[in-house]
Design a protein around this motif. Structure first.
Motif, PDB file in Angstrom:
ATOM      1  N   TYR A  39       0.806  -1.226   0.000  1.00 54.36           N
ATOM      2  CA  TYR A  39       0.000   0.000   0.000  1.00 54.36           C
ATOM      3  C   TYR A  39       0.838   1.274   0.000  1.00 54.36           C
ATOM      4  CZ  TYR A  39       0.989  -0.731   4.988  1.00 54.36           C
ATOM      5  OH  TYR A  39       1.612  -0.968   6.187  1.00 54.36           O
ATOM      6  N   VAL A  40       0.162   2.318  -0.467  1.00 55.07           N
ATOM      7  CA  VAL A  40       0.633   3.706  -0.334  1.00 55.07           C
ATOM      8  C   VAL A  40      -0.506   4.403   0.395  1.00 55.07           C
ATOM      9  CG1 VAL A  40       1.195   5.829  -1.584  1.00 55.07           C
ATOM     10  CG2 VAL A  40       1.944   3.602  -2.483  1.00 55.07           C
ATOM     11  N   ARG A  41      -0.234   4.912   1.585  1.00 60.22           N
ATOM     12  CA  ARG A  41      -1.345   5.476   2.363  1.00 60.22           C
ATOM     13  C   ARG A  41      -0.899   6.662   3.210  1.00 60.22           C
ATOM     14  NH1 ARG A  41      -1.965   0.442   6.579  1.00 60.22           N
ATOM     15  NH2 ARG A  41      -3.120  -0.414   4.797  1.00 60.22           N
ATOM     16  N   PRO A  42      -1.889   7.468   3.660  1.00 58.37           N
ATOM     17  CA  PRO A  42      -1.545   8.594   4.522  1.00 58.37           C
ATOM     18  C   PRO A  42      -1.042   8.097   5.876  1.00 58.37           C
ATOM     19  CG  PRO A  42      -3.893   8.632   3.924  1.00 58.37           C
ATOM     20  CD  PRO A  42      -3.331   7.365   3.394  1.00 58.37           C
ATOM     21  N   LEU A  43      -0.385   8.961   6.627  1.00 62.15           N
ATOM     22  CA  LEU A  43      -0.042   8.643   8.009  1.00 62.15           C
ATOM     23  C   LEU A  43      -1.339   8.462   8.788  1.00 62.15           C
ATOM     24  CD1 LEU A  43       2.781  11.239   8.780  1.00 62.15           C
ATOM     25  CD2 LEU A  43       2.951   8.951   7.816  1.00 62.15           C
ATOM     26  N   PRO A  44      -1.300   7.724   9.899  1.00 59.81           N
ATOM     27  CA  PRO A  44      -2.503   7.595  10.731  1.00 59.81           C
ATOM     28  C   PRO A  44      -3.057   8.987  11.059  1.00 59.81           C
ATOM     29  CG  PRO A  44      -0.744   6.178  11.561  1.00 59.81           C
ATOM     30  CD  PRO A  44      -0.143   7.010  10.468  1.00 59.81           C
ATOM     31  N   MET A  89      -4.739  12.114   0.651  1.00 58.70           N
ATOM     32  CA  MET A  89      -3.624  12.285  -0.288  1.00 58.70           C
ATOM     33  C   MET A  89      -4.097  12.688  -1.678  1.00 58.70           C
ATOM     34  SD  MET A  89      -1.687   8.722   0.541  1.00 58.70           S
ATOM     35  CE  MET A  89      -0.058   9.136  -0.067  1.00 58.70           C
ATOM     36  N   THR A  90      -5.396  12.609  -1.911  1.00 59.44           N
ATOM     37  CA  THR A  90      -5.849  12.658  -3.302  1.00 59.44           C
ATOM     38  C   THR A  90      -5.820  14.070  -3.891  1.00 59.44           C
ATOM     39  OG1 THR A  90      -8.147  12.705  -2.593  1.00 59.44           O
ATOM     40  CG2 THR A  90      -7.212  10.558  -3.074  1.00 59.44           C
ATOM     41  N   THR A  91      -5.498  15.070  -3.067  1.00 55.98           N
ATOM     42  CA  THR A  91      -5.240  16.404  -3.624  1.00 55.98           C
ATOM     43  C   THR A  91      -4.039  16.341  -4.567  1.00 55.98           C
ATOM     44  OG1 THR A  91      -5.813  17.229  -1.430  1.00 55.98           O
ATOM     45  CG2 THR A  91      -4.944  18.832  -2.997  1.00 55.98           C
ATOM     46  N   TRP A  92      -3.069  15.521  -4.219  1.00 61.71           N
ATOM     47  CA  TRP A  92      -1.852  15.476  -5.041  1.00 61.71           C
ATOM     48  C   TRP A  92      -1.601  14.132  -5.717  1.00 61.71           C
ATOM     49  CZ3 TRP A  92       1.938  12.182  -3.011  1.00 61.71           C
ATOM     50  CH2 TRP A  92       1.803  11.852  -1.642  1.00 61.71           C
ATOM     51  N   LEU A  93      -2.134  13.047  -5.139  1.00 60.25           N
ATOM     52  CA  LEU A  93      -1.884  11.709  -5.684  1.00 60.25           C
ATOM     53  C   LEU A  93      -3.110  11.212  -6.435  1.00 60.25           C
ATOM     54  CD1 LEU A  93       0.213   9.442  -5.797  1.00 60.25           C
ATOM     55  CD2 LEU A  93      -0.800   8.526  -3.694  1.00 60.25           C
ATOM     56  N   LYS A  94      -2.959  10.962  -7.717  1.00 63.04           N
ATOM     57  CA  LYS A  94      -4.119  10.619  -8.552  1.00 63.04           C
ATOM     58  C   LYS A  94      -4.161   9.151  -8.966  1.00 63.04           C
ATOM     59  CE  LYS A  94      -5.794  14.702  -8.366  1.00 63.04           C
ATOM     60  NZ  LYS A  94      -6.886  14.965  -7.417  1.00 63.04           N
TER      61      LYS A  94
END
Ligand code: SLL
Length: 157
Positions: free
Chosen positions: A42-47, A52-57
């Protein structure tokens, strides 16, 4: 698009995997022949971290060639993860694709799957007892001199 000079935008996130010995409730049973582990990369936000989807599409995960459809593309809103079963460890090739207004090229990361307990004897014993192995790390992405449009989107999150 014009760029904001002398400015960097930095974001932190996690890349990693979790793994379980099969059988395990999160994976179909019986597993394919020879498959002893269920895992998720996975690629995920910190707890409790921001979305993240503002920058990661999009995130492309490229698995070992022994997998059918080894190249898996996951689009926003995600979750940016791939769940599989298997028998062996290998390096997952990960490509991060950013918001188009950023004008940024895709960025490459690798995550080597960890399926077996690791660390001290105590840590290993605990991973076995709980039947879960987690191997993850903090990653940083930096956007240097972002486009004005991207800067605006990022700073109004
Ligand atoms: C190893 N170097 O031999 C590694 C290769 C291969 C991983 C690991 C099964 C894929 C499938 C699988 O786990 N491949 O049959 O769908 O340890």
């Amino acid at each position: 698009s014009k760029r904001v000079r002398n400015t960097q935008l930095r974001r932190h996130f996690l890349i990693g995997n979790e793994a379980h010995v099969l059988p395990h409730p999160s994976y179909p049973s019986p597993a394919p022949d020879g498959h002893t582990k269920g895992w998720k990369v996975y690629v995920r936000p910190l707890p409790n971290g921001p979305d993240m989807t503002t920058w990661l599409k999009k995130v492309q995960f490229k698995l070992h060639h022994t997998y059918t459809d080894a190249s898996r593309m996951i689009e926003a809103p995600g979750p940016f993860e791939v769940s599989e079963t298997g028998y062996g460890e290998f390096g997952v090739e990960i490509r991060l694709y950013f918001a188009p207004e950023s004008g940024e090229k895709a960025v490459y990361r690798e995550h080597y799957l960890v399926l077996a307990p690791y660390g001290s004897a105590e840590q290993k014993a605990r991973q076995k007892r709980e039947n879960v192995v987690v191997a993850e790390r903090l990653e940083t992405i930096e956007f240097n001199e972002p486009t004005q449009e991207f800067f605006k989107a990022m700073t109004s999150e």
